[in-house]
Design a protein around this motif. Structure first.
Motif: not given
Length: 303
Positions: A206-210, A226-227, A236-239, A129-137
């Motif tokens: 909120y589990y993994n927000c860029f 969710e926002i 907060v994830h510093y990708t 289970a993970g958070v959708l990666d909108r940057f890639v999608t």
């Protein structure tokens, strides 16, 4: 409840790992206890001893340190700000088969919530289970070229593993077989999404927000509830390659100040990495003050 969580890093991310773990323990709630498992490479004894000070400070975690030695040192690394340790997460189920579920987190994440809610999430018949990666999608051309078009694609920086099912279906072996294949540009992340297709659960933002910057262009792609929760106390994830601790530019985003907040909560000693990062903070603070002053002067004389 005891929650096992794995972190993977080498000497270059050692201080970042300490900040991430500190933020998790600082935000854990009563009744949460963490089995913190560190998969590391290239660390010295004094660095490992210093890391254990976090256990002494918070007292609600046990630590297990696993030296991965030369594992994956010859594996291909396609992104300059990453290294071979990203592949460690592919071995987690086989390394820790005694856990039915286990959490993995990158060490460029700041926790602003405990993991009790996540631990109670039902993962069902899914592998991860993970958070959708909108940057890639949102990069439709990439998704199409890499064979992900129209699929659920998650960020691999924060994952909940269904260890029991992963092991039963021999998924880790399939993950390892994918290393080095040309379609896997995002390396471990592409591998996990490709092999686990159809068995992935989406977690809330909120589990993994860029970013918790309201101007972040991908925020509108997530549900409003969710926002809102991400702004209040989302992780907060510093990708990007520019991390809060590795550049001396001015502070541009409030996200970065959150990282430094937990940096200052570390059990400081004479460790050289701590002192080096302190110097970076001072440089960034001075650069920010200079830039703000220059902007004010420009605005004043442009009237």
């Amino acid at each position: 409840m005891t929650i096992p969580i794995v972190f993977a890093f080498d000497k270059n991310y050692f201080l970042a790992a300490a900040v991430t773990i500190s933020s998790l323990l600082d935000n854990s709630t009563e009744g949460e206890h963490y089995q913190i498992i560190c998969l590391y490479s290239g660390l010295k004894k004094d660095e490992l001893d210093w890391l254990m000070k976090l256990k002494d400070k918070y007292g609600k975690a046990s630590f297990r340190l696993v030296d991965m030695k030369n594992t994956f040192t010859d594996a291909p690394v396609l992104l300059e700000h990453l290294n071979y340790t990203v592949y460690y997460r592919l071995m987690i189920p086989d390394l820790f088969p005694n856990y039915d579920k286990i959490v993995y987190s990158d060490v460029d994440i700041i926790f602003r919530r405990g993991m009790a809610g996540l631990w109670q999430e039902s993962i069902g018949d899914n592998y991860v289970a993970g958070v959708l990666d909108r940057f890639v999608t949102e990069d439709t051309e990439f998704m199409k070229k890499r064979g992900f078009n129209g699929r659920l694609y998650i960020n691999a920086g924060f994952l909940l593993y269904n260890n029991k099912k992963l092991i039963a279906d021999n998924v880790p072996r399939n993950w390892l077989d994918e290393i080095g294949k040309p379609l896997n540009y995002y390396m471990d992340q592409d591998i996990i999404n490709r092999v686990c297709e159809g068995h992935i659960k989406r977690l809330p933002l909120y589990y993994n927000c860029f970013s918790i910057d309201p101007k972040w262009k991908f925020l509108s792609k997530f549900p409003e509830a969710e926002i809102d929760e991400a702004f209040k106390r989302g992780n907060v994830h510093y990708t990007s390659k520019d991390k809060p601790w590795n550049n001396k530019k001015r502070f541009y985003r409030s996200n970065e100040l959150i990282w430094w907040k937990y940096y200052w909560k570390l059990p400081f000693g004479s460790h050289k990495q701590v002192l080096r990062h302190f110097n970076i903070f001072v440089c960034r603070l001075l650069n920010t003050l200079v830039c703000v002053t220059e902007e004010k002067i420009k605005r004043r004389f442009s009237k």
